[in-house]
Design an enzyme around this catalytic site. Structure first.
Site, PDB file in Angstrom:
ATOM      1  CD  GLU A   1      14.957  47.076  56.067  1.00  0.00           C
ATOM      2  OE1 GLU A   1      14.379  48.085  55.599  1.00  0.00           O
ATOM      3  OE2 GLU A   1      14.596  45.931  55.828  1.00  0.00           O
TER       4      GLU A   1
ATOM      5  CE  LYS B   1      11.905  57.233  57.413  1.00  0.00           C
ATOM      6  NZ  LYS B   1      11.813  57.922  56.129  1.00  0.00           N
TER       7      LYS B   1
ATOM      8  NE  ARG C   1       7.191  52.032  51.312  1.00  0.00           N
ATOM      9  CZ  ARG C   1       6.542  51.873  52.457  1.00  0.00           C
ATOM     10  NH1 ARG C   1       6.399  52.907  53.292  1.00  0.00           N
ATOM     11  NH2 ARG C   1       6.064  50.693  52.808  1.00  0.00           N
TER      12      ARG C   1
ATOM     13  CG  PHE D   1      12.002  48.500  52.068  1.00  0.00           C
ATOM     14  CD1 PHE D   1      10.660  48.273  52.304  1.00  0.00           C
ATOM     15  CD2 PHE D   1      12.403  49.769  51.702  1.00  0.00           C
ATOM     16  CE1 PHE D   1       9.733  49.274  52.184  1.00  0.00           C
ATOM     17  CE2 PHE D   1      11.470  50.791  51.569  1.00  0.00           C
ATOM     18  CZ  PHE D   1      10.138  50.538  51.814  1.00  0.00           C
TER      19      PHE D   1
ATOM     20  CD  GLU E   1      14.626  60.633  55.657  1.00  0.00           C
ATOM     21  OE1 GLU E   1      13.603  61.292  55.835  1.00  0.00           O
ATOM     22  OE2 GLU E   1      14.768  59.842  54.721  1.00  0.00           O
TER      23      GLU E   1
ATOM     24  CE  LYS F   1      11.240  48.032  57.167  1.00  0.00           C
ATOM     25  NZ  LYS F   1      11.301  47.738  55.719  1.00  0.00           N
TER      26      LYS F   1
ATOM     27  CE  LYS G   1       7.744  58.071  60.542  1.00  0.00           C
ATOM     28  NZ  LYS G   1       7.216  58.723  59.332  1.00  0.00           N
TER      29      LYS G   1
ATOM     30  CE  LYS H   1      12.570  60.594  58.889  1.00  0.00           C
ATOM     31  NZ  LYS H   1      11.892  61.644  58.112  1.00  0.00           N
TER      32      LYS H   1
END
Length: 1088
Positions: free
Chosen positions: A414, A416, A421, A514, A574, A579, A596, A598
């Site tokens: 997905e 970011k 949040r 999400f 970003e 997942k 995550k 990045k």
């Protein structure tokens, strides 16, 4: 009088009248009997006494330890049981808790039942402070002092256990204690609206002391250390300023924990004004000692700094307390549920087993509790759940994760998003929003976004997890996180002008859902992500750019992830989230179920923030009781900027130093050792100057209105230090004057060998950001200048090139940044000798980027990963997205890879011609016209079948691009006019490009502001040689506002600051005044 405070006049008038009366500032205040007696039970039967009192007789005396099961204790301790019968556990005696020598002092107190109710979404227990009224706040403070003064965690826990063993076993009692020990976890009380700066001013007012006095200066400048005192902790500053002014322990009425809790309840009421807060603080101040004040303000600030983490304290209370808190984010529920659960099980054990068997069974019980299934815990709406977190991983580790998949569709990726949040709780018409720290954000986002939630969320009762971001409908992109609360709180930057077209015009909130955690009165966290996503899609209806569901892309290889990450970088996103579709939702868990990705997590990927030399321009005092508290432990770093580049003598060192200023860029506070920090402090200390917002230094430029300001500043021209900085990312910001800043910066090295002229310039920072944001987005004015920026050449390029950084790292990078290892390639030809080439993209077939770079080196050329002022050509396969910004800048030729191939095959430098060009600069197009026509048909060489095909292809290109030679002729004519008529009166504005503030939306003609007075200025500017631009770009030198309507000044300033452009704001009066005087007038004189 027992107090050394300055009282109001009314207090002085009644001093004699009240001197023999007890202090009644606290309702239901306890009355102390100062006479000592050895019979502590004489007054127990007093009908006004609460019959269950806290007993702290010798609580920390090792010879008299009272032990009893508490909520966390699952084993029965039998040590010193002989003393238990002699101690009354239901009565509080506060005389000999901390003093082992003085054992005969007890006090008799009368209490009145006090019960208050705190309104919450799910009120379980009213705030019954009856038992708390029997516990002196001084006992709590002494406990905290013992914990903070002991460095061993085991001893800290031991003190806490001894205190707990004397504490009455009831859930409400534990809750009222825990909310004082862990005030940062107490969500029942609203924000107090009191921080150090406000409290300091209030204390100076309450004490009625001069702001210039020693005590006042200590409070107001609490971060600063002096020769005699270490600063950095506001609680300590309060204690030192009050120790000679407040009550002492002799013969005073002791404030209870219940009293303190009541005062905190009153302070946290949402409509409490300043006058009421002052009154409450005054009552507490007059009834407490300096030591108690220290801990009182720490509770208000929610910074206890006692060396015990939240998890340690919660786990001490009960092994399962952390799990319960992650699910409920509610201390009250944790105390209630776990207390009764433990009490029930302990009773069953007493009935079944003998005393000697109980210990083993309780151990088994503890193990069972440790293995508690969190999914069996009750989920309640409006009790926020701690969010599941994502782990950071390298590319190599991602390979291992993907290889562990049991199916090809197990993992999804997905986007970011750079937002906040947010957890949305919906129960019919009621909607609440909670942050990742379980803070209620409904007051911030509710009024603006709740109508969207009601429209798009179909489920009657549910909990959604997602990201709240800002969508800009004008620029058609998502905004950075920093703009979120600005939009939500309607801070449009208009300064009260009422203009609706502020910096928030065209922006709206957008929620990207999400995950779903709860629906139809049932938790779904125990379902795999795949099923939760299916439920989510059933519960939500999409509304574009307002309420969406995060898109998932199935991946099963590293190449797919890298490709998606490349796209994310190009689109200024970003990063990505990887997942596992089989993962369950585990609150507060950070494991590889979610990962995550990045750009900054992939070392050496050339993101422009790898290795920078920056100069110290400011300092910050550290806070807290640690070794850095009260000293300059953090630094503001800056970059030099040439304020005036019009002087012709660029070699004049004094003129150069005079014109330089320093833009704030970032703040750093890690990466150096204590020894290195002390060395920096010693060297810099004589040169610091206190920073004042009323008289800011001209040499240091900060973002207005001082969003990030240091405590002290330094002039780098006189003395400073250069730090070599490593960071994860360079991002846009409005907190620093530079317009950009670094994420997670840390110091690699203190560069004593460098001065401020050796560090990165403002120009280079802009280049770094453009490299990162769109891979190869360079702006001509900053990279090459326009002929007026030569002075910047004095700034030495101390930073390594991105190519060098990549070579030094030796790590994997993304394909678009990959540097081919040609260290073993020996040049066999000198075709490209002295030529520097940057390959952006090769063909999808034989001639890849890597192969082209090898061919360049074999032909004697040099290759780079990013073009610079020394780069001759950029090579690509076609007009890909990655070179669009280079084409727009127009400063470098972009050539097809076929030219490299032809040079290699023919073993010669094949002349460039239109057929090879993806983009040609003006000078190159002129050169081509000397040998051929605009379609590439040579004037000299004979026409061949291939050359004719090339000419036809060029005709098609020119039809599309409209690249006509007339442009160069126009430029030549304009240059000639400027050369011969530059000093004439009609050339007054010839050097300037103006943007007239004619449109509500910048550059949008359809939003023309009616009845504006700028038409005359428009004609005058053009008549006197000036240029008009309808676009807001880096060529603009001035923005013209209507002198009769300055309401948009703030908006224009924000626009200029967001683009970090050196644009000046003038008015129509300035235009006319300059014309009347036949000279350019000083701008500041007009604007003031």
């Amino acid at each position: 009088m027992a107090l050394s405070l300055y009282y109001d006049e009314d207090d002085d008038e009644n001093e004699n009248e009240n001197k023999d009366k007890p202090n009644n500032d606290f309702k239901n205040q306890q009355q102390i009997n100062t006479s000592k007696t050895t019979n502590n039970n004489n007054n127990i039967n007093n009908k006004n006494n609460y019959n269950n009192k806290f007993n702290d007789d010798d609580i920390f005396n090792n010879d008299k330890i009272i032990t009893k099961p508490r909520v966390t204790t699952t084993t029965t301790t039998t040590k010193n049981t002989s003393t238990n019968s002699n101690i009354n556990k239901t009565k509080f005696n506060d005389d000999d808790i901390f003093d082992d020598e003085d054992e005969d002092s007890n006090s008799n107190k009368t209490t009145t039942t006090t019960t208050t109710t705190t309104t919450t979404t799910d009120t379980i227990i009213t705030n019954d402070y009856r038992y708390q009224k029997t516990v002196p706040f001084s006992s709590f403070c002494d406990l905290m002092n013992r914990i903070i003064n002991d460095t061993k965690i085991s001893n800290k826990k031991n003190y806490l256990e001894k205190f707990m063993n004397h504490y009455k076993d009831e859930p409400n009692n534990f809750y009222q204690l825990l909310r004082l020990i862990l005030p940062q976890l107490d969500k029942d009380r609203n924000s107090y609206g009191l921080k150090e700066k406000t409290l300091a001013r209030l204390y100076v007012e309450l004490l009625n002391i001069s702001p210039e006095s020693v005590d006042a200066m200590r409070l107001l400048n609490w971060k600063k250390s002096t020769n005699d005192e270490i600063g950095g902790d506001f609680g300590t500053a309060v204690y030192l300023s009050l120790k000679n002014r407040c009550n002492n322990d002799n013969g005073r009425i002791k404030v209870s924990m219940g009293d303190i809790n009541e005062s905190l309840d009153q302070l946290s009421q949402p409509l409490t004004d300043k006058k009421t807060k002052v009154s409450i603080l005054k009552k507490v101040l007059r009834s407490t000692t300096a030591q108690e004040q220290k801990w009182f303000v720490r509770i208000i600030l929610k910074e206890m700094k006692n060396g015990l983490s939240d998890n340690i304290t919660l786990k001490f209370f009960h092994p399962d307390a952390i799990d319960h808190f992650n699910i409920t984010s509610n201390l009250r529920l944790v105390c209630t549920n776990l207390f009764y659960m433990t009490q029930s099980k302990q009773k069953e054990l007493k009935d079944k087993q003998k005393l000697e068997e109980k210990e083993n069974l309780l151990k088994q019980q503890q193990q069972q509790q440790n293995d508690l299934d969190i999914y069996k815990l009750e989920i309640k709406l409006f009790n926020p759940i701690k969010p599941m977190l994502a782990n950071r991983q390298s590319i190599d580790n991602l390979s291992m994760i993907l290889n562990s998949a049991i199916s090809a569709t197990q993992f999804v990726v997905e986007k970011k998003f750079d937002g906040e949040r947010i957890q949305i709780h919906k129960d019919g018409e009621q909607v609440k929003y909670f942050s990742r720290n379980s803070n209620d954000s409904t007051g911030i986002y509710g009024s603006m976004f709740t109508p969207i939630v009601k429209e798009c969320v179909l489920a009657e009762r549910c909990i959604l997890d997602g990201e709240l971001i800002v969508w800009d409908s004008i620029s058609q992109r998502f905004e950075d996180f920093g703009n979120l609360k600005t939009l939500a709180l309607n801070k449009d930057g208009i300064s009260g002008s009422g203009d609706p077209l502020g910096i928030n015009y065209g922006k709206q909130l957008c929620f990207i859902a999400f995950d779903i955690l709860f629906v139809k009165d049932q938790s779904v966290m125990n379902l795999p992500l795949m099923q939760r996503l299916m439920l989510l899609k059933r519960c939500v209806t999409i509304k574009s750019k307002q309420f969406e569901i995060s898109e998932q892309t199935t991946v099963n290889s590293i190449s797919q992830i890298i490709s998606l990450l490349e796209s994310a970088i190009i689109n200024r996103e970003e990063g990505l989230m990887l997942k596992n579709l089989h993962s369950l939702y585990v609150p507060a868990e950070r494991k590889d179920k979610w990962v995550k990705i990045k750009p900054e997590y992939i070392d050496g990927m050339g993101n422009g923030a790898d290795d920078l030399d920056l100069v110290i321009i400011g300092g910050y005092y550290g806070s807290g009781l640690n070794r850095r508290g009260g000293t300059i432990s953090h630094f503001m770093l800056g970059v030099p900027f040439i304020a005036d580049s019009t002087d012709t003598d660029i070699d004049d060192e004094s003129t150069f130093d005079k014109n330089v200023i320093f833009y704030s860029f970032c703040k750093v506070g890690s990466g150096y050792t204590d020894i290195q920090l002390k060395s920096l402090q010693k060297d810099l200390d004589p040169h610091w100057n206190n920073f004042s917002t009323s008289k800011p230094p001209s040499i240091i430029q900060l973002a207005e209105p001082f969003k990030e300001k240091p405590d002290v500043w330094i002039d780098p021209r006189v003395y400073s230090k250069v730090l070599q900085i490593k960071a994860s990312q360079i991002v846009v910001t409005d907190k620093y004057k530079c317009g950009y800043t670094l994420r997670f910066p840390r110091v690699l090295k203190i560069r004593d060998d460098k001065g401020w002229k050796d560090c990165c310039s403002h120009e280079e920072i802009i280049d770094l950001f453009t490299n990162y944001s769109t891979n190869l987005n360079f702006k001509r004015d900053h990279e090459y200048g326009d002929g007026s920026g030569g002075k910047n050449k004095k700034l030495k390029k101390s930073k390594k090139t991105t190519n060098q950084l990549l070579a030094d790292s030796g790590l994997k990078v993304l394909s678009i940044f990959q540097d081919t290892d040609t260290s073993g390639i020996i040049p066999t030809q000198n075709i490209f000798q002295g030529i520097e080439i940057c390959v952006i993209k090769g063909s999808s077939g034989e001639y890849t980027k890597s192969k082209l770079e090898i061919m360049i080196v074999e032909m004697g050329g040099s290759k780079v990963q990013y073009p610079s002022r020394n780069t001759n050509y950029v090579i690509s396969s076609k007009e890909v997205v990655k070179i669009q910004n280079l084409i727009q800048s127009g400063f470098i030729d972009i050539v097809s890879f076929n030219w490299i191939v032809d040079c290699y095959n023919e073993k010669r430098l094949v002349p460039l011609g239109p057929k090879y060009m993806i983009f040609s600069t003006e000078s190159t197009k002129k050169r081509f016209l000397l040998d051929s026509d605009q379609f590439g048909d040579s004037y000299i060489n004979e026409t061949t079948e291939q050359s004719l095909k090339d000419s036809f292809n060029q005709i098609d290109k020119l039809k599309l691009k409209k690249q006509l030679s007339i442009n160069s002729t126009t430029t030549t004519t304009t240059t000639s006019i400027s050369k011969y008529f530059s000093n004439c009166w009609w050339s007054l504005f010839k050097e300037f490009t103006f943007y007239l503030d004619l449109y509500q939306v910048v550059g949008e003609k359809s939003t023309l502001i009616e009845n504006n007075n700028l038409e005359l200025s428009n004609l005058n500017i053009q008549f006197y040689g000036g240029k008009i631009s309808i676009e807001f770009n880096n060529k603009i030198t001035h923005v013209v506002l209507d002198s009769l309507d300055l309401s948009r000044i703030t908006f224009i300033k924000n626009k200029i600051n967001s683009l970090s452009l050196p644009i000046q704001i003038v008015t129509t009066n300035w235009i006319q005044l300059s014309i009347n005087n036949y000279s350019i007038q000083p701008i500041l004189e007009i604007l003031d």
